[in-house]
Enzyme design. Structure first.
Site, short mmCIF file in Angstrom:
data_model
loop_
_atom_site.label_atom_id
_atom_site.label_comp_id
_atom_site.label_asym_id
_atom_site.label_seq_id
_atom_site.Cartn_x
_atom_site.Cartn_y
_atom_site.Cartn_z
N CYS A 154 0.82 -1.22 0.00
CA CYS A 154 0.00 0.00 0.00
C CYS A 154 0.85 1.27 0.00
CB CYS A 154 -0.96 -0.01 1.18
SG CYS A 154 -0.15 -0.04 2.81
N HIS B 196 -2.36 1.30 6.85
CA HIS B 196 -2.69 1.33 5.42
C HIS B 196 -2.63 2.76 4.89
CE1 HIS B 196 -4.35 -0.40 1.78
NE2 HIS B 196 -5.29 0.53 1.74
N ASN C 278 -5.81 2.03 -4.18
CA ASN C 278 -4.81 1.53 -3.25
C ASN C 278 -4.42 0.10 -3.58
OD1 ASN C 278 -6.81 0.29 -0.52
ND2 ASN C 278 -7.48 0.68 -2.58
#
Length: 252
Positions: free
Chosen positions: A167, A213, A225
């Site tokens: 990510c 994240h 993402n």
């Protein structure tokens, strides 16, 4: 004469006594059963007959050969309707599954082809590039550039190139193409730039990140993402991509 007189006197004395006795008898009348008690149970003439016997040689005028239509009870009709509905639902589910499988195969083939083209473009400068570089250093150019990797680049833990990234590696790579250097850690990315108070005030190109994240906001409550190894690089709702709180940071 004396005897006659005595007889008359006797009759006169007996008559009142008989009259009194007759009156007493009338006041106390009793009766007795004049017929025997019945103990035999009578047959119920209104009860439905449970069995019949017919002479095989009887002729009923052809009525015995009639084939009347068979009617079904409400329970039987409901059971048949339920079975038909279940069969139709099973057929629809099978058809939907077949269509989904075919669509998944097409998408997999398309992703494989795009991935091959992307690998060729990154390994050979002279090859035809399928990923266009950003046309400016604007937020809209950044979002358009990031969109080219959706469904193409896989999730690779610790990666930060189009061969595979996690990510924060994805966010780091995209911003690097805009001339902005970011750390390869989502928690550090959550502290960069200018803070945006709420998602309602977020704009496309903002980074949304927390300690677990990070992604790039594209508008309408969505982020692009690198989600996980199974999904790869995808669009997801903000509420789905992040558990707990997060920070919104603006660098462009």
């Amino acid at each position: 004469m004396v005897a006659v007189a005595a007889a008359c006197i006797s009759l006169a004395a007996i008559a009142p006594s008989a009259s009194a006795q007759s009156t007493t008898t009338d006041e106390a009348v009793t009766s007795s059963r004049s017929f025997p008690k019945t103990t035999t149970v009578k047959k119920n003439l209104l009860a439905e007959s449970t069995s019949t016997s017919v002479d095989s040689s009887s002729n009923w005028g052809g009525i015995e050969s009639l084939n009347p239509p068979q009617t079904k009870s409400t329970a039987e009709k409901e059971a048949e309707a339920k079975a038909a509905a279940e069969q139709a639902a099973a057929q629809a589910a099978a058809q939907a599954a077949a269509q989904a499988a075919a669509q998944a195969q097409q998408q997999a083939a398309s992703r494989s082809q795009s991935r091959s083209s992307l690998s060729a473009s990154t390994s050979s400068p002279s090859s035809t590039a399928t990923v266009n570089p950003p046309d400016s250093a604007s937020a809209s150019a950044l979002v358009a550039y990031a969109a080219q990797f959706v469904g193409v680049v896989p999730y690779v833990s610790g990666g930060n190139t189009p061969a595979g990234w996690d990510c924060s590696g994805f966010v780091q790579y995209v911003f690097a193409q805009m001339g902005i250097s970011l750390p390869h850690y989502s928690g550090a990315q959550a502290a960069l730039g200018t803070a945006v108070p709420s998602l309602a005030e977020a704009q496309p190109g903002d980074i949304i990140a927390n300690g677990a994240h990070s992604g790039i906001y594209v508008g309408n409550g969505m982020v692009v993402n690198a989600l996980n190894p199974k999904a790869g690089t995808v669009y997801t709702p903000v509420a789905y991509a992040y558990s707990g709180s997060y920070s919104i940071r603006r660098l462009l």
